[in-house]
Scaffold this motif. Structure first.
Motif, PDB file in Angstrom:
ATOM      1  N   PHE A 169       0.980  -1.592   0.175  1.00 24.40           N
ATOM      2  CA  PHE A 169      -0.047  -0.240   0.178  1.00 24.40           C
ATOM      3  C   PHE A 169       0.518   1.756   0.396  1.00 24.40           C
ATOM      4  CE2 PHE A 169      -2.276  -2.813   2.288  1.00 24.40           C
ATOM      5  CZ  PHE A 169      -3.430  -3.626   0.963  1.00 24.40           C
ATOM      6  N   LEU A 170       2.117   1.040  -0.546  1.00 23.84           N
ATOM      7  CA  LEU A 170       2.716   1.833  -0.053  1.00 23.84           C
ATOM      8  C   LEU A 170       2.596   3.994  -0.789  1.00 23.84           C
ATOM      9  CD1 LEU A 170       5.125   2.257  -2.746  1.00 23.84           C
ATOM     10  CD2 LEU A 170       6.517   0.592  -1.552  1.00 23.84           C
ATOM     11  N   GLU A 213       3.794   7.097  -2.984  1.00 25.73           N
ATOM     12  CA  GLU A 213       5.056   7.714  -3.562  1.00 25.73           C
ATOM     13  C   GLU A 213       6.047   9.151  -2.741  1.00 25.73           C
ATOM     14  OE1 GLU A 213       5.724   8.131  -7.843  1.00 25.73           O
ATOM     15  OE2 GLU A 213       4.699   6.100  -8.161  1.00 25.73           O
ATOM     16  N   PHE A 218      -8.034  13.274   1.867  1.00 27.10           N
ATOM     17  CA  PHE A 218      -7.846  12.845   0.421  1.00 27.10           C
ATOM     18  C   PHE A 218      -9.811  13.605  -0.541  1.00 27.10           C
ATOM     19  CE2 PHE A 218      -5.353   9.783  -1.853  1.00 27.10           C
ATOM     20  CZ  PHE A 218      -5.012   9.542  -1.160  1.00 27.10           C
ATOM     21  N   ASN A 272      -8.977  17.049  -0.856  1.00 31.02           N
ATOM     22  CA  ASN A 272      -8.509  17.953  -1.289  1.00 31.02           C
ATOM     23  C   ASN A 272      -8.948  17.895  -3.161  1.00 31.02           C
ATOM     24  OD1 ASN A 272      -7.046  18.215   1.303  1.00 31.02           O
ATOM     25  ND2 ASN A 272      -5.530  17.528   0.526  1.00 31.02           N
ATOM     26  N   PHE A 274      -6.599  13.065  -9.576  1.00 29.80           N
ATOM     27  CA  PHE A 274      -5.386  11.496  -9.269  1.00 29.80           C
ATOM     28  C   PHE A 274      -4.541  11.611 -11.110  1.00 29.80           C
ATOM     29  CE2 PHE A 274      -9.383   9.519  -9.462  1.00 29.80           C
ATOM     30  CZ  PHE A 274      -9.225   8.869 -10.012  1.00 29.80           C
ATOM     31  N   GLY A 275      -3.589  11.314 -10.555  1.00 29.03           N
ATOM     32  CA  GLY A 275      -2.725  10.581 -11.328  1.00 29.03           C
ATOM     33  C   GLY A 275      -1.233   9.651 -10.709  1.00 29.03           C
ATOM     34  N   CYS A 300      -0.706   4.174  -9.589  1.00 26.09           N
ATOM     35  CA  CYS A 300      -1.461   3.427  -9.168  1.00 26.09           C
ATOM     36  C   CYS A 300      -2.828   3.713  -9.887  1.00 26.09           C
ATOM     37  CB  CYS A 300      -0.959   3.033  -7.900  1.00 26.09           C
ATOM     38  SG  CYS A 300       0.435   3.009  -7.732  1.00 26.09           S
ATOM     39  N   PHE A 339       3.194  14.326 -10.666  1.00 34.01           N
ATOM     40  CA  PHE A 339       1.618  14.134 -10.089  1.00 34.01           C
ATOM     41  C   PHE A 339       1.379  14.211  -9.329  1.00 34.01           C
ATOM     42  CE2 PHE A 339       0.479  10.012  -7.607  1.00 34.01           C
ATOM     43  CZ  PHE A 339       2.035   9.257  -7.517  1.00 34.01           C
ATOM     44  N   LYS A 340       2.284  14.272  -7.917  1.00 35.26           N
ATOM     45  CA  LYS A 340       2.425  14.633  -6.532  1.00 35.26           C
ATOM     46  C   LYS A 340       3.583  15.237  -6.272  1.00 35.26           C
ATOM     47  CE  LYS A 340       2.739  10.499  -3.934  1.00 35.26           C
ATOM     48  NZ  LYS A 340       2.426  10.374  -2.688  1.00 35.26           N
TER      49      LYS A 340
HETATM   50  C1  UDX Z   1      -1.722   5.589  -4.327  1.00 33.01           C
HETATM   51  C2  UDX Z   1      -2.225   4.872  -3.215  1.00 33.01           C
HETATM   52  O1  UDX Z   1      -2.130   6.405  -2.013  1.00 33.01           O
HETATM   53  C3  UDX Z   1      -1.324   3.944  -2.681  1.00 33.01           C
HETATM   54  O2  UDX Z   1      -2.268   3.295  -1.361  1.00 33.01           O
HETATM   55  C4  UDX Z   1      -0.801   2.468  -3.259  1.00 33.01           C
HETATM   56  O3  UDX Z   1       0.018   1.815  -2.835  1.00 33.01           O
HETATM   57  C5  UDX Z   1      -1.125   2.997  -4.406  1.00 33.01           C
HETATM   58  O4  UDX Z   1      -1.496   4.707  -4.843  1.00 33.01           O
HETATM   59  P1  UDX Z   1      -0.519   7.023  -4.963  1.00 33.01           P
HETATM   60  O5  UDX Z   1       0.111   6.402  -6.108  1.00 33.01           O
HETATM   61  O6  UDX Z   1       1.825   7.381  -4.472  1.00 33.01           O
HETATM   62  O7  UDX Z   1      -0.534   6.140  -3.944  1.00 33.01           O
HETATM   63  O8  UDX Z   1      -0.743   8.160  -4.276  1.00 33.01           O
HETATM   64  P2  UDX Z   1      -0.948   9.312  -3.701  1.00 33.01           P
HETATM   65  O9  UDX Z   1      -0.794   9.796  -2.574  1.00 33.01           O
HETATM   66  O10 UDX Z   1      -2.877   8.253  -3.564  1.00 33.01           O
HETATM   67  O11 UDX Z   1      -1.906   9.750  -4.478  1.00 33.01           O
HETATM   68  C6  UDX Z   1      -2.634  10.308  -5.554  1.00 33.01           C
HETATM   69  C7  UDX Z   1      -3.257  11.207  -6.429  1.00 33.01           C
HETATM   70  O12 UDX Z   1      -4.181  11.463  -5.934  1.00 33.01           O
HETATM   71  C8  UDX Z   1      -2.123  12.536  -6.990  1.00 33.01           C
HETATM   72  O13 UDX Z   1      -1.956  12.840  -8.096  1.00 33.01           O
HETATM   73  C9  UDX Z   1      -2.415  13.235  -5.920  1.00 33.01           C
HETATM   74  O14 UDX Z   1      -2.062  15.046  -6.381  1.00 33.01           O
HETATM   75  C10 UDX Z   1      -4.318  13.440  -5.803  1.00 33.01           C
HETATM   76  N1  UDX Z   1      -4.955  13.292  -4.478  1.00 33.01           N
HETATM   77  C11 UDX Z   1      -4.815  12.679  -3.689  1.00 33.01           C
HETATM   78  C12 UDX Z   1      -5.358  14.549  -5.199  1.00 33.01           C
HETATM   79  O15 UDX Z   1      -5.898  14.793  -6.367  1.00 33.01           O
HETATM   80  N2  UDX Z   1      -6.893  14.580  -3.636  1.00 33.01           N
HETATM   81  C13 UDX Z   1      -6.502  14.402  -2.538  1.00 33.01           C
HETATM   82  O16 UDX Z   1      -7.213  14.582  -1.527  1.00 33.01           O
HETATM   83  C14 UDX Z   1      -5.414  13.462  -1.935  1.00 33.01           C
END
Ligand code: UDX
Length: 436
Positions: free
Chosen positions: A148-149, A151, A252, A254, A259-260, A263, A325-326
């Motif tokens: 579940f990590l 990035e 989550f 925001n 999201f991008g 994963c 992407f973040k």
């Molecule tokens: C995600 C899961 O959180 C993780 O548990 C899984 O193992 C892999 O996929 P990750 O891809 O690293 O992890 O990114 P995450 O922090 O989940 O953010 C995903 C995307 O959502 C980002 O683009 C972020 O900017 C966006 N996001 C996140 C939002 O737009 N709004 C939010 O409130 C939170």
């Protein structure tokens, strides 16, 4: 314990380094010789806070080695499979070539009593299929132990996960597998990390449904942002108020350009494809809407920029702050920020993008974009500034200082993280997403 990790991409490289850090004797395997050479030198092939230090100390301890030769896994008791399951070209489904290839490659090197542990995110049903294959060709067992990590927090999430999920075979074999995994994760188990022991299908589903839930939460708040936009409501305040309900929670929620990454987007698409194969497409049909809402935010942002330029983006300078992407990542896979920059360039804008870590990856994919390492250079003479990734450096920009650089003081906050009051006080037109 003697451990092998097959696949040293994002997941595998971090897993191998962290397992060695925890005291195990680890061999990391990958087919990419360049990647293996750089890991063996202690260089992380991607940006991940804490990984270089973990690699260096694990290599120095002698407990971490890397090889391109699968035969080097011989003698390990536990073999983690951490290869990628990307989206297939032109389809929603996941590409299982690498997982199947890793298992086939492992089979001749397995000894009786070995444990093969799948970590990759796979379509539900994969573990049962692979367990059969492993049993037919060896005396080894198979477990599914999703990862579940996140990035940017990958080292912390691996050393101290918030939960451990073990998908194990039925009966006595399942108990043996559980004990072996408890030994692998002894330090997390000892510190009270919850462990969920389940059948294979449940373990596989935990991963995809967790990502589906997170994606849904983000698209929910982005849908509310669209409604806020036409009603004058403030989606950030709405999220704060919703978040005080412990059943909902603020994380989550925001709103912004969505999201991008490697994963969430491909995992929800893979889940849709798998559910359809299982004759239950309708059960997760809402995920198509989640995907559509998410992609729509990118178009909304492009439209907001075009409107801010009075409908004439041609040759206007657009500074795009952020490409990853973040924040705290150099990953541009399915990045909303990069997508928006590319689309604005496509409309003829003079896009200059900046990012503390992701420029090289973005340039490789889209050399037509303008780039600058220096945010102030990117911003200089801009007709509009777009905040696309909420790196701390961008959030901390001083509106007065950057106000002196631009041609027009228009800032569009694609992550709703800037203080609208202080930007407006410095003479800027501030536009958020779903904020008045
Ligand atoms: C995600 C899961 O959180 C993780 O548990 C899984 O193992 C892999 O996929 P990750 O891809 O690293 O992890 O990114 P995450 O922090 O989940 O953010 C995903 C995307 O959502 C980002 O683009 C972020 O900017 C966006 N996001 C996140 C939002 O737009 N709004 C939010 O409130 C939170």
């Amino acid at each position: 314990m003697k451990i092998s990790v097959i696949g040293c991409g994002y997941l595998g490289a971090v897993h191998a380094a962290c397992m060695a850090q925890l005291g195990h004797d680890v061999i990391g395997i990958d087919v990419d010789a360049n990647r293996i050479e750089s890991l063996a030198r202690g260089e992380a092939p991607f940006f991940e806070p804490g990984l270089p230090e973990t690699l260096t100390s694990s290599l120095a301890s002698g407990r971490l080695r890397f090889s391109t030769d699968l035969a080097a896994v011989r003698g390990s008791a536990v073999h983690f499979v951490a290869v990628g399951t990307p989206q297939r070209k032109g389809e929603n489904a996941a590409d299982m070539t690498y997982v199947d290839g890793a298992i086939d490659g492992l089979l001749p090197h397995l000894s009786d009593g070995d444990l093969v542990v799948g970590k990759s995110t796979v379509p539900v049903g994969t573990a049962a299929r692979l367990a059969k294959r492993v049993a037919e060709h060896s005396g080894a067992q198979l477990a599914w132990n999703p990862e579940f990590l996140r990035e940017g927090f990958a080292v912390k999430d691996t050393i101290a996960p918030d939960r451990l999920v073990y998908g194990v075979p039925d009966g006595d074999a399942g108990e043996m597998v559980r004990q072996l995994l408890d030994e692998v994760y002894a330090s997390a188990v000892a510190s009270g990390t919850p462990v969920v022991v389940a059948d294979y299908a449940t373990a596989e589903l935990v991963k995809v449904s967790a990502n589906a839930f997170l994606a849904t939460k983000i698209s929910f708040i982005n849908a509310m942002a669209e409604i806020a936009e036409v009603t004058g409501a403030d989606v950030s305040k709405l999220a704060d108020a919703l978040g005080f309900d412990a059943r909902i929670g603020r994380r989550f929620l925001n709103a912004g350009i969505g999201f991008g990454g490697g994963c969430l987007p491909k995992d929800i698409r893979g889940f849709i494809a798998r559910a359809e194969e299982l004759g239950r497409g309708e059960s997760v049909a809402f995920l198509k809407e989640v995907d559509a809402i998410n992609l729509r935010q990118r178009d909304r942002m492009v439209q907001i920029v075009v409107d801010a330029l009075n409908g004439e983006p041609f040759q206007k300078k657009v500074a795009v702050l952020g490409l990853a992407f973040k924040p705290n990542s150099d990953d541009v896979r399915d990045s909303p920020a990069l997508d928006i920059a590319v689309n604005l360039r496509g409309l003829g804008a003079n896009v200059v993008a900046t990012d503390p870590a992701a420029i090289a990856n973005a340039r490789r994919l889209h050399p037509q974009l303008g780039f600058s390492d220096d945010p102030l250079e990117a911003i200089r003479d801009a007709d509009v500034v777009v905040l696309a990734t909420e790196w701390a450096d961008f959030v901390a920009l001083d509106p007065i200082e950057v106000g002196a650089l631009v041609r027009t003081r228009t800032i569009i906050d694609g992550r709703n993280v800037l203080d609208a009051v202080s930007w407006r006080a410095a003479g800027w037109t501030y536009i958020g997403m779903g904020r008045p």
